[in-house]
Motif scaffolding. Structure first.
Motif, PDB file in Angstrom:
ATOM      1  N   UNK A 519      -6.686   6.292  -1.537  1.00 25.70           N
ATOM      2  CA  UNK A 519      -5.413   7.027  -1.559  1.00 25.70           C
ATOM      3  C   UNK A 519      -4.419   6.394  -2.524  1.00 25.70           C
ATOM      4  N   UNK A 520      -3.435   7.201  -2.915  1.00 26.06           N
ATOM      5  CA  UNK A 520      -2.453   6.701  -3.871  1.00 26.06           C
ATOM      6  C   UNK A 520      -1.610   5.590  -3.270  1.00 26.06           C
ATOM      7  N   UNK A 521      -1.330   5.693  -1.987  1.00 26.48           N
ATOM      8  CA  UNK A 521      -0.554   4.635  -1.333  1.00 26.48           C
ATOM      9  C   UNK A 521      -1.299   3.304  -1.377  1.00 26.48           C
ATOM     10  N   UNK A 522      -2.627   3.335  -1.194  1.00 24.16           N
ATOM     11  CA  UNK A 522      -3.409   2.093  -1.277  1.00 24.16           C
ATOM     12  C   UNK A 522      -3.415   1.541  -2.698  1.00 24.16           C
ATOM     13  N   UNK A 523      -3.469   2.410  -3.687  1.00 20.92           N
ATOM     14  CA  UNK A 523      -3.429   1.923  -5.063  1.00 20.92           C
ATOM     15  C   UNK A 523      -2.092   1.245  -5.369  1.00 20.92           C
ATOM     16  N   UNK A 524      -0.975   1.850  -4.917  1.00 17.30           N
ATOM     17  CA  UNK A 524       0.330   1.227  -5.134  1.00 17.30           C
ATOM     18  C   UNK A 524       0.430  -0.092  -4.385  1.00 17.30           C
ATOM     19  N   UNK A 525      -0.146  -0.137  -3.183  1.00 10.58           N
ATOM     20  CA  UNK A 525      -0.105  -1.381  -2.413  1.00 10.58           C
ATOM     21  C   UNK A 525      -0.914  -2.475  -3.107  1.00 10.58           C
ATOM     22  N   UNK A 526      -2.057  -2.109  -3.674  1.00 12.85           N
ATOM     23  CA  UNK A 526      -2.861  -3.100  -4.396  1.00 12.85           C
ATOM     24  C   UNK A 526      -2.113  -3.637  -5.619  1.00 12.85           C
ATOM     25  N   UNK A 527      -1.430  -2.747  -6.340  1.00 12.04           N
ATOM     26  CA  UNK A 527      -0.648  -3.219  -7.487  1.00 12.04           C
ATOM     27  C   UNK A 527       0.460  -4.154  -7.059  1.00 12.04           C
ATOM     28  N   UNK A 528       1.137  -3.824  -5.967  1.00  8.41           N
ATOM     29  CA  UNK A 528       2.210  -4.682  -5.479  1.00  8.41           C
ATOM     30  C   UNK A 528       1.677  -6.038  -5.047  1.00  8.41           C
ATOM     31  N   UNK A 529       0.515  -6.047  -4.403  1.00  8.49           N
ATOM     32  CA  UNK A 529      -0.064  -7.325  -3.976  1.00  8.49           C
ATOM     33  C   UNK A 529      -0.490  -8.160  -5.176  1.00  8.49           C
ATOM     34  N   UNK A 530      -1.025  -7.532  -6.196  1.00 10.32           N
ATOM     35  CA  UNK A 530      -1.398  -8.291  -7.389  1.00 10.32           C
ATOM     36  C   UNK A 530      -0.160  -8.866  -8.075  1.00 10.32           C
ATOM     37  N   UNK A 531       0.913  -8.112  -8.091  1.00 11.23           N
ATOM     38  CA  UNK A 531       2.141  -8.612  -8.696  1.00 11.23           C
ATOM     39  C   UNK A 531       2.714  -9.771  -7.895  1.00 11.23           C
ATOM     40  N   UNK A 532       2.642  -9.669  -6.572  1.00 11.36           N
ATOM     41  CA  UNK A 532       3.131 -10.767  -5.737  1.00 11.36           C
ATOM     42  C   UNK A 532       2.270 -12.014  -5.910  1.00 11.36           C
ATOM     43  N   UNK A 533       0.970 -11.823  -5.977  1.00 13.91           N
ATOM     44  CA  UNK A 533       0.093 -12.987  -6.153  1.00 13.91           C
ATOM     45  C   UNK A 533       0.316 -13.633  -7.510  1.00 13.91           C
TER      46      UNK A 533
END
Length: 618
Positions: A519-533
């Protein structure tokens, strides 16, 4: 004289050999000298010139054929020996028996390493096919279902005849639920994945409501002091078995879209744990401790595969063990089973009666068993032989080989289930497959453990093999979900989408599975987690590219090969053929020449032409 006697003795010996070899028609081509009489049995022919035996004047015998050109007084060893000639006799050759060839079974003639390599390559090729997991789940389902019906018929025939007057009553009911379960298995293959996720919440709510209704007097049926069943059209339905599959689907759907955030993972615990506690409380009120343990096991498996931290999971495991021991000691019959297991009470005719009779049945079976249908423990020696202790009947009738075969089938099912979970890219199917696999394995080995005496006796059934209609129905539904996950592996989806359905998929008319798309929400969440990491690692994020400013005024376009007024330098700065726009000079000298830019003149001003026509002319 002695040499002549020795020669005569050798010739007589050769005659005896010729007599022995007469069945192969070996004759002597030359005549032999004897003491005066010709051999009657030989096939030697003589005439006056070659085979006539005569006496010399001094009394010595002479062989005219063998002494051609040889002195008479030469020793026999120097005389030429007669040549043997083999005659071709087809009749005798056909009649002569042929000697049997010896077979060499030595291990040196067998390439063991080559055989092992061939088998290993064959297994790798088989496991590398895209639909291997689906075919293995389907095969194991059919094998376990057929074996379960056969063993229920054998184990329940005596008790069924004693109660109802028919040896086929229990197995008929089990066969009806098995048919319904296979239809449900087929239905899960036809339904898309989004259907399960859409109705997962509704399913858990209905299952919880049934748990409440079964406790109402007049609705639930009481058997042996426990109110656990509904009676629908003469068939008993146990809602605590239905809640297992509903909890697996709902829990996987709930945790598939959530991530463990923080130390305690509140996003994973809520609302899964409160709903699980409510379900366990309703099942304890029936009472049914064994099913309560299974529900707690399902919740623990979901949390573990969802990524709950080890400390939190360990705390829940310790709490689960404490609660289980407290519940076991709270009831008198459960406490008696525990004390009998640990050796506090030694009463083979009381609390330890079932465990003792089960071990007697296994010992009676031996290695090969007493034969299918010939068990003695089912003749009212072993209570619940068709249900909780059906593994003892399997060990008695089929022996150690049959018991190990059942164990091997469950181990193979566990391996296939974990293979499916590992190869799935959909988090919902990954959690669902792993949880169902753990449920099958733990429930099977708890049952086998208390039958062989490694665990205290509980009421946990052997999946699919034990008698129980609702258990058969729910277990086949879970295997259908596992087969659905196997068809949604990436390789299986590509294989089924590339060609027309054929084989089993064509016979069953199964739909083509769809590839998982996050889902698009999961893709946005993955991008946010990569940015935080990235920020937590101390690395600066890549700077954003500045957009090129647009020119305020643009020259009018002209038709031709160069549509704009820009000069395109091949191999310009930075490998780009397009240069930045510069204000055009009003006039350009005719004698000014242009040369491609080089490293030496990068900083020098470059001439520009007033229009495209001048550029092409130059």
């Amino acid at each position: 004289m002695s040499a002549r006697k020795a020669g005569a003795r050798r010739r007589s010996t050769s005659d005896d050999v010729a007599d022995v070899d007469e069945f192969v028609d070996v004759d002597l081509d030359a005549d032999r000298d004897t003491d005066g009489d010709a051999t009657d049995e030989g096939d030697v022919g003589g005439d006056d010139s070659t085979g006539t035996v005569g006496n010399t004047s001094d009394g010595t015998s002479a062989d005219s054929a063998d002494t051609d050109g040889v002195p008479e007084d030469s020793p026999d060893d120097e005389r030429p020996r007669p040549r043997r000639r083999r005659r071709e006799n087809p009749g005798a050759r056909a009649a002569a028996p042929q000697a049997a060839r010896s077979l060499n079974f030595s291990m040196s003639s067998v390439d063991v390493r080559g055989v092992v390599t061939t088998l290993r390559d064959g297994v790798k090729t088989l496991l590398g096919k895209p639909l291997t997991s689906f075919h293995m789940v389907l095969s194991l389902t059919v094998i376990l279902t057929v074996l379960g019906l056969i063993m229920v018929l054998s184990a329940s025939s005596v008790e069924g005849y004693a109660k109802d007057g028919s040896a086929y009553g229990m197995v008929t009911t089990q066969a009806i639920f098995a048919a319904l379960g296979l239809l449900l298995f087929y239905g899960t293959l036809k339904v898309p994945i989004r259907f399960f996720r859409r109705f997962a919440t509704v399913g858990i709510m209905v299952a919880t409501l049934l748990l409440v209704l079964v406790l109402v007097p007049g609705i639930g049926v009481t058997v042996n002091g426990a109110r656990r069943w509904f009676s629908i059209a003469g068939l008993s339905v146990q809602p605590s078995e239905l809640v297992k599959v509903a909890l697996c689907v709902w829990g996987a759907h709930l945790l598939a879209s959530r991530r463990s955030v923080g130390t305690f993972g509140k996003e994973l615990l809520l609302p899964l744990v409160p709903v699980g506690v409510l379900i366990c409380a309703l099942i304890i009120l029936e009472p049914n401790q064994s099913t309560t343990m299974i529900i707690a096991l399902i919740i623990g498996a979901l949390l573990w595969f969802a990524g709950l931290s080890g400390r939190v999971f360990g705390g829940f495991a310790i709490g689960f063990v404490v609660i289980a021991v407290a519940l076991a000691l709270s009831s008198s019959y459960r406490a008696a089973r525990v004390f009998s297991f640990i050796g506090r009470t030694n009463d083979p005719l009381g609390d330890g009666y079932q465990a003792t009779q089960a071990q007697y049945a296994l010992a009676n079976g031996g290695v090969f068993g007493v034969g299918l249908g010939r068990s003695t423990a089912k003749w009212n020696y072993l209570p619940n032989a068709h249900n909780d202790f059906i593994f003892a009947i399997i060990g008695e009738e089929l022996g150690l080989i049959g018991a190990l075969t059942v164990v091997g089938l469950f181990i193979l099912l566990g391996w296939v289930g974990m293979r499916i979970a590992r190869r799935s890219i959909d988090p919902f199917l990954r959690l669902l497959s792993a949880t169902i696999t753990v449920l099958f394995l733990v429930q099977a080995f708890i049952n086998i453990g208390y039958v062989i005496g490694l665990l205290p006796v509980t009421g946990i059934q052997l999946p699919i093999l034990s008698n129980g209609g609702t258990s058969m129905l729910t277990m086949l539904a879970m295997l259908g979900l596992l087969a659905t996950a196997a068809r949604h592996e990436p390789d299986a989806v590509r294989a089924l989408s590339a060609a027309r359905p054929r084989g089993l998929a064509r016979v069953l008319r199964l739909p083509v599975p769809e590839m998982y798309r996050p889902p698009r929400a999961d893709q946005l969440r993955d991008r946010l987690e990569r940015r935080r990491s990235t920020q937590s690692d101390g690395r600066r994020p890549a700077p954003a590219r500045a957009r090129r400013p647009r020119p305020t005024s643009a020259a009018p376009r002209r038709t031709g090969s160069v549509s704009s007024g820009e000069i395109h330098y091949p191999g310009g700065r930075g490998g780009s053929a397009r240069q930045s726009r510069r204000p055009r000079p009003e006039s350009v000298r005719r004698d000014q020449s242009w040369s491609p830019p080089s490293r030496g003149n990068r900083g020098r001003p470059r001439p520009e032409w007033p229009n495209g026509r001048e550029y092409r002319r130059r």
